[in-house]
Design a protein around this motif. Structure first.
Motif, PDB file in Angstrom:
ATOM      1  N   LYS A   4      -7.018   0.971 -23.917  1.00  0.00           N
ATOM      2  CA  LYS A   4      -5.813   1.957 -23.635  1.00  0.00           C
ATOM      3  C   LYS A   4      -6.196   3.250 -24.092  1.00  0.00           C
ATOM      4  O   LYS A   4      -6.824   3.445 -25.152  1.00  0.00           O
ATOM      5  CB  LYS A   4      -4.606   1.262 -24.371  1.00  0.00           C
ATOM      6  N   TYR A  16       5.627   5.829 -39.368  1.00  0.00           N
ATOM      7  CA  TYR A  16       4.121   6.184 -39.037  1.00  0.00           C
ATOM      8  C   TYR A  16       3.504   6.544 -40.454  1.00  0.00           C
ATOM      9  O   TYR A  16       4.202   7.064 -41.285  1.00  0.00           O
ATOM     10  CB  TYR A  16       3.622   6.854 -37.712  1.00  0.00           C
ATOM     11  N   GLU A  27       5.633   4.160 -25.945  1.00  0.00           N
ATOM     12  CA  GLU A  27       5.608   3.219 -24.748  1.00  0.00           C
ATOM     13  C   GLU A  27       6.898   2.507 -24.825  1.00  0.00           C
ATOM     14  O   GLU A  27       7.016   1.458 -23.947  1.00  0.00           O
ATOM     15  CB  GLU A  27       4.510   2.308 -24.991  1.00  0.00           C
ATOM     16  N   LYS A  35       3.511  -8.791 -21.414  1.00  0.00           N
ATOM     17  CA  LYS A  35       2.775  -7.842 -22.255  1.00  0.00           C
ATOM     18  C   LYS A  35       2.297  -8.570 -23.778  1.00  0.00           C
ATOM     19  O   LYS A  35       1.372  -8.911 -23.856  1.00  0.00           O
ATOM     20  CB  LYS A  35       3.671  -6.924 -22.823  1.00  0.00           C
ATOM     21  N   ILE A  47      -0.174   0.216 -31.183  1.00  0.00           N
ATOM     22  CA  ILE A  47      -0.257   1.521 -30.986  1.00  0.00           C
ATOM     23  C   ILE A  47       0.491   1.897 -29.864  1.00  0.00           C
ATOM     24  O   ILE A  47       0.151   1.838 -28.751  1.00  0.00           O
ATOM     25  CB  ILE A  47      -1.675   2.269 -30.897  1.00  0.00           C
ATOM     26  N   LEU A  48       1.717   2.466 -30.142  1.00  0.00           N
ATOM     27  CA  LEU A  48       2.735   3.021 -28.865  1.00  0.00           C
ATOM     28  C   LEU A  48       2.950   4.225 -28.806  1.00  0.00           C
ATOM     29  O   LEU A  48       3.345   4.825 -27.789  1.00  0.00           O
ATOM     30  CB  LEU A  48       4.055   2.350 -29.692  1.00  0.00           C
ATOM     31  N   HIS A  49       2.115   5.036 -29.699  1.00  0.00           N
ATOM     32  CA  HIS A  49       2.551   6.482 -29.513  1.00  0.00           C
ATOM     33  C   HIS A  49       1.503   7.423 -30.362  1.00  0.00           C
ATOM     34  O   HIS A  49       0.694   6.951 -31.081  1.00  0.00           O
ATOM     35  CB  HIS A  49       4.052   6.720 -30.596  1.00  0.00           C
ATOM     36  N   GLU A  50       1.393   8.606 -30.023  1.00  0.00           N
ATOM     37  CA  GLU A  50       0.474   9.526 -30.655  1.00  0.00           C
ATOM     38  C   GLU A  50       0.407   9.460 -32.162  1.00  0.00           C
ATOM     39  O   GLU A  50      -0.550   9.478 -32.762  1.00  0.00           O
ATOM     40  CB  GLU A  50       0.655  11.014 -30.087  1.00  0.00           C
ATOM     41  N   VAL A  51       1.565   9.301 -32.661  1.00  0.00           N
ATOM     42  CA  VAL A  51       1.731   9.170 -34.159  1.00  0.00           C
ATOM     43  C   VAL A  51       0.819   8.082 -34.689  1.00  0.00           C
ATOM     44  O   VAL A  51       0.462   8.226 -35.903  1.00  0.00           O
ATOM     45  CB  VAL A  51       3.163   9.336 -34.729  1.00  0.00           C
ATOM     46  N   ASP A  52       0.871   7.196 -33.824  1.00  0.00           N
ATOM     47  CA  ASP A  52       0.040   5.779 -34.470  1.00  0.00           C
ATOM     48  C   ASP A  52      -1.182   6.092 -34.144  1.00  0.00           C
ATOM     49  O   ASP A  52      -2.140   5.754 -35.327  1.00  0.00           O
ATOM     50  CB  ASP A  52       0.361   4.725 -33.581  1.00  0.00           C
ATOM     51  N   LYS A  82      -5.058   6.846 -25.354  1.00  0.00           N
ATOM     52  CA  LYS A  82      -4.028   7.839 -25.804  1.00  0.00           C
ATOM     53  C   LYS A  82      -4.513   9.395 -26.257  1.00  0.00           C
ATOM     54  O   LYS A  82      -5.538   9.261 -27.098  1.00  0.00           O
ATOM     55  CB  LYS A  82      -3.237   7.105 -27.176  1.00  0.00           C
ATOM     56  N   GLY A 120       7.923  10.040 -26.149  1.00  0.00           N
ATOM     57  CA  GLY A 120       6.486  10.198 -25.888  1.00  0.00           C
ATOM     58  C   GLY A 120       5.767   8.651 -26.383  1.00  0.00           C
ATOM     59  O   GLY A 120       4.809   8.466 -26.420  1.00  0.00           O
TER      60      GLY A 120
END
Lengths: 554, 509
Positions: free
Chosen positions: A276, B432, B332, A236, A328-333, A278, B330
């Motif tokens: 990507k 975040y 990655e 990755k 960016i790993l998550h919705e919060v990001d 999201k 939720g």
């Protein structure tokens, strides 16, 4: 944190407009940076390690275009398949298994551009590559080599090539022993029987990752077409790094081409710049940021930070995230990016409406009681570091070494262990102030750390207080009176017995303990006090008597 | 009118007036010192104020005062060199010039000077290399010359005022002045105090002086004798010894101010352990195991105890999942293989955020918590950095906590510390909506970074079982203390100069 330096001119060329310097230095922090310096023609900006895409001026310009309404939303990059392949040797599986290559045609490396590319590569080696361990990068002149390419596990003594910045052919083993870069990065591969090597179809060596490139493919200001190789242990990270480099070149006008990577069991085409996706909920964004939002607002704010969107429902927006964004790993990001695109400065601070009852920590309350008693007796509070060393802590106090917290890799001989006592710190203070007016009366309240296997951390922090007095007629009676006053004011009675303590004069030292009353929440206090041993006094280069106490609270 | 003046007279003024009366209305201050038990300073200061009230006149004369130098003293005791030669000549009448030094014990340079004076005083003549006594010289054996008389006087009196000198003294002075280094001449002011008519009128009305005392004593209070005593006035500007009170350390004072702010804002105080597992310090804060901050060069890893215990398995497994795949959070995840052994390594905590994590594992929202404690970074000791410093950390957790609430708390917190604050995006692995706070320094007209904040990530909260948003923030305290104390060197705080601590005001601006 990585710092990048670029010229205003380069930035303006990429933006296509000039903006006033004041506006730029106000804007740059709002995309997440700290400006170090902005004098002259250059600006030095520190970015956070989660945004390696900001390590080139092209990456910075790309985001600024969004904020400045020059170009918004998802940046689109065209990648043409090149029909060129790289074949990966399965023996590399346990050495350095992954590779991704990309071609950029029509690059311009003239002027300071070549230097910038080198710096970009080095910064990525740190941020993405963890000093080449995780990821290493090579950038080559494509026009001097002949595809297809081979990524193989090579015999250290069998293959040889002319490494960058040298003029003689050396075997791979010689390179890691003799070449400066070889020596620096040898630890990454010298444990293997074979070393990674990238060659072309004529067996010409492009690179010996993660050590050094070949002199053959060295970039010059005239280089027109380049090949980028990225190798590493984390697929990755390898792909992300290639994406960051390719898109940065594309911003400067380069034409991108992909290559096929052939592993023994699969094939992939790289770079893959597919964005990507999201999903972000409008309600979540509203709730977490604390502002009213519509899906269109979200699309608008994300467009500022170059994230594309597709509105799915009243509540769901798809964020289309460019391939160079590795953070960016998550919705919060995504929600964070909405707020950044909205601009932190515009958010109105608002106190929360939750009612809670404050409470002080019992230990801190006791600390302040101790301070009040000591200050009332005319003592000056001192503070010292918890990190100390065996000489100061044991030797100078005439104590035998015992079990303690030991630092694995101390940064200096002065800081090798955590203190178990406070008294040596007070002695050090007297030493530092030996020429100042007497009497000197000082104390310290603080934690010390003991080993204790019964605790989760295998250690226990213990509160201690120590006090010391120096003047020409300091005596046992004086310190006894002080300790007695301390105990009385803590609501305790003291119990004494003679103690032979190496730091004190024999026969002039007492062990002190609080007498336990029936109340269960009574403090248990124990320690010692007396006239400090002249052997200790002189080790701290002092010339007047010192009396001292130290007690701990259990 | 005159009675008013009398009432306002100080004791010293009264004494000076009385003394002048007894000395015939005119005297030098020195005479007054002799007759009264007060020192010259007090007399002069009383004289000054009496003069300003028109009760006396003060005249000042500047005189030359002469005294003996060391050589002068020696000559006064042992005789001038020419006298010593004369005494040898008294018996021998004639001495060869070359023998003069051995005869008299004078050094050759003194002999030369002495011969000059012998001739000048006409005590001897030179005849074919011999020194021969004259009649004048024979007479002089039993009498003293004017310069010798002055030497004697000076030896006796130590110093002499050259005020209207006698002929003889003036002659002796002129002679001695010609010699190098025998007498020192200084200018000295001389005062004369003279009663005015107004002063005399005052005396006619009458001035009473009570007995005076220096110290109020237990005895005086017990016997009541204090009623008849006048207490000597002191010079309030005289030197006094310094008092050094006990004080709280200025860094501790800053810590205390911060604690009070949080307590006033309804926060509960917590504490954590100095030594932590990498698990609590890094892993449960979603810092990947290959994160740069976790490397040996930044963090103090511990050799003894090298590995410590982990909390309950369930939490550890959830944290592992969050790192590897995101688990149920939720996210990655970081997409790598998490190693439990790495999490067991012990470190000196690098931030107090681990205290917040532990608190969240044990308490249910809504909550507000803060903690102050020492944290450790692998830095060498310089004026800018220390390997350990204090940090304060605060968290607010509740169902409807927003990012704007975080900004509100921060604004209020910094406002209570006296700063204007602004925010810019930042990055921390465990938050975040991450931001850094910058405070404004009006005197320097700059903004400086002072603290970070953000909302704890779901990857942090989910494994801890927290279902509400959590706003978190922290800052280093030493930097703030340095601003308040206006010091440039952080080492001052831990290797303090006692003089600095003693003189630093408790109340700072």
């Amino acid at each position: 944190m990585p710092v990048i330096t670029f010229e205003y001119e380069d930035l303006y060329k990429l933006l296509g407009i000039q903006i006033p310097q004041e506006e730029l230095i106000k804007l740059l922090p709002m995309i997440g940076s700290d400006i170090d310096d902005y004098d002259g023609d250059e600006i030095k900006v520190e970015f956070f390690p989660n945004r390696p895409d900001y390590l080139s001026v092209e990456g910075v310009a790309r985001t600024l275009k969004g904020f400045l309404n020059i170009e918004k939303g998802l940046p689109e990059y065209e990648v043409e398949e090149s029909n060129i392949s790289v074949e990966v040797d399965s023996e590399l599986k346990d050495i350095r298994p992954f590779i991704a290559l990309g071609i950029i045609e029509n690059v311009n490396l003239s002027g300071n551009k070549l230097k910038q590319v080198m710096e970009f590569q080095e910064d990525l080696h740190w941020v993405m590559g963890r000093d080449r361990k995780k990821v290493a990068i090579g950038i080559h002149n494509l026009d001097v080599i002949k595809p297809p390419f081979f990524y193989k596990a090579a015999d250290p003594d069998g293959d040889s090539f002319i490494a960058l910045e040298t003029d003689e052919e050396m075997s791979l083993r010689e390179i890691i022993h003799k070449h400066p870069k070889g020596k620096k990065y040898a630890h990454l591969i010298d444990k293997f029987d074979k070393y990674p090597l990238i060659t072309d179809s004529n067996r010409e060596v492009l690179s010996m990752p993660p050590i050094i490139n070949g002199e053959l493919t060295k970039l010059t200001e005239e280089t027109k077409n380049v090949l980028v190789d990225v190798t590493g242990n984390d697929e990755k990270a390898v792909n992300n790094t290639l994406n960051i480099i390719m898109t940065s070149f594309a911003e400067a006008g380069g034409k991108l081409k992909s290559l096929k990577v052939i592993y023994s069991n699969r094939e992939t085409q790289k770079p893959d710049l597919m964005p990507k996706i999201k999903e972000v909920s409008v309600k979540n964004a509203e709730k977490l940021i604390g502002i009213d939002l519509t899906p269109f607002d979200i699309a608008n704010y994300l467009a500022n930070v170059r994230i594309g969107t597709q509105i799915q429902t009243e509540d769901i927006v798809q964020a289309i995230i460019p391939a160079y964004r590795v953070d960016i790993l998550h919705e919060v990001d995504v929600i964070e990016n909405i707020a950044v695109g909205y601009c932190f400065n515009k958010l109105e601070p608002e106190l929360p409406q939750i009612s809670t009852i404050a409470s002080e920590n019992k230990s801190e309350i006791l600390d302040n009681i101790l301070r009040e008693i000591m200050v009332g007796m005319g003592f000056l509070e001192t503070m010292s570091l918890m990190l100390t060393n065996e000489k100061q802590h044991y030797d100078n106090m005439k104590l035998e070494e015992d079990e303690r917290v030991i630092v694995a890799q101390p940064i200096s001989v002065d800081r090798t262990m955590l203190r178990k006592n406070l008294l040596q710190g007070l002695m050090e203070f007297f030493e530092d102030n030996k020429h100042e007016e007497l009497p000197q009366k000082i104390f310290e309240v603080g934690d010390v750390v003991f080993l204790d296997d019964s605790c989760e951390t295998c250690t226990r922090d213990v509160k201690k207080i120590a006090g010391a007095v120096t003047h020409s007629s300091a005596s046992f009676t004086e310190i006894k009176s002080i300790v007695d006053a301390l105990f009385i004011n803590l609501g305790l009675k003291m119990e004494l017995e003679p103690l032979n303590h190496p730091s004190f004069i024999k026969g002039r030292c007492a062990r002190v303990k609080s007498i336990n009353n029936k109340k269960s929440d009574d403090l248990i206090v124990e320690g010692y006090f007396g006239e400090v041993n002249p052997g200790v006094i002189t080790r701290f280069h002092l010339e007047y008597p010192v009396i001292a106490f130290e007690v701990q609270f259990n | 009118m005159l009675q008013n003046i009398i009432d306002e007279l100080t004791l010293y003024e009264k004494m000076v007036l009385k003394a002048l009366e007894s000395l015939g209305y005119e005297s030098s201050p020195e005479m007054i010192v002799k007759t009264q038990r007060i020192d010259i300073k007090a007399v002069m200061s009383a004289a000054g104020s009496l003069a300003s009230k028109g009760l006396i006149e003060v005249k000042k004369d500047v005189d030359e005062v002469i005294s003996l130098s060391d050589t002068g003293k020696e000559y006064a005791e042992e005789g001038l060199p020419e006298r010593r030669i004369l005494m040898s000549l008294k018996d021998k009448e004639v001495i060869p010039m070359n023998d003069l030094d051995t005869e008299t014990g004078l050094v050759p340079s003194e002999v030369k000077v002495a011969i000059g004076w012998l001739l000048k005083k006409k005590w001897a003549v030179i005849d074919k290399g011999n020194v021969k006594i004259t009649e004048e010289g024979k007479k002089a054996v039993s009498t003293e010359h004017s310069d010798e008389l002055l030497l004697d006087k000076l030896l006796e009196a130590n110093k002499l005022l050259l005020f209207k000198p006698s002929k003889l003294i003036l002659e002796g002075f002129n002679l001695l002045k010609k010699r190098k280094g025998l007498i020192d001449i200084k200018k000295e002011s001389k005062y004369n105090l003279k009663m005015t008519e107004k002063g005399k009128q005052l005396l006619e009305i009458g001035i009473k002086i009570k007995d005076e005392a220096t110290q109020l004593t237990h005895e005086q209070l017990k016997t009541g004798s204090w009623r008849d005593l006048e207490y000597r006035s002191y010079d309030i500007n005289a030197e006094h010894p310094e008092t050094f009170p006990g004080k709280i350390h200025p860094l501790q004072r800053t810590i205390e101010d911060i604690r009070q702010i949080f307590i006033k804002m309804g926060f509960t105080e917590s504490r954590g352990s100095i030594l932590e597992s990498a698990f609590w310090n890094f892993d449960c804060l979603f810092q990947p195991q290959d994160h740069a901050a976790r490397e040996m060069q930044d963090t103090f890893y511990i050799g003894e105890p090298e590995y410590v215990n982990l909390p309950d398995k369930e939490l550890v497994e959830k944290v592992a999942e969050a790192h590897e795949t995101g688990g149920y959070t939720g996210s990655e995840g970081w997409g790598y293989s998490w190693d439990v052994e790495v999490a067991k390594r012990s470190v000196l905590r690098t931030h107090t955020t681990c205290v917040s994590a532990r608190f969240l594992a044990e308490h249910k929202p809504p909550l507000k918590m803060f903690s102050v404690g020492r944290v450790f970074r692998r830095e060498t000791v310089t004026y800018k950095h220390l390997p350990e410093f204090h940090q304060v950390e605060g968290i607010v957790a509740a169902e409807d906590i927003t990012f704007r609430n975080l900004l509100g708390i921060l604004k209020e917190f910094y406002h209570k510390l006296g700063f204007e604050v602004r925010f810019r995006p930042a990055y921390f692995p465990y938050t975040y909506l991450s931001l850094e706070c910058e405070i404004y320094l009006p005197e320097k007209e700059t903004w400086i970074e002072l603290g970070g904040a953000g909302m704890f990530r779901p990857e942090v909260l989910d494994p801890l079982g927290v279902e509400t948003p959590v706003a978190a923030f922290g800052l280093g305290i030493e930097r703030l203390a340095m601003l308040r104390l206006d010091i440039k060197d952080i080492r001052m705080l831990y290797k303090s100069d006692i003089g600095w601590l003693r003189h630093l005001p408790v109340k700072l601006d």
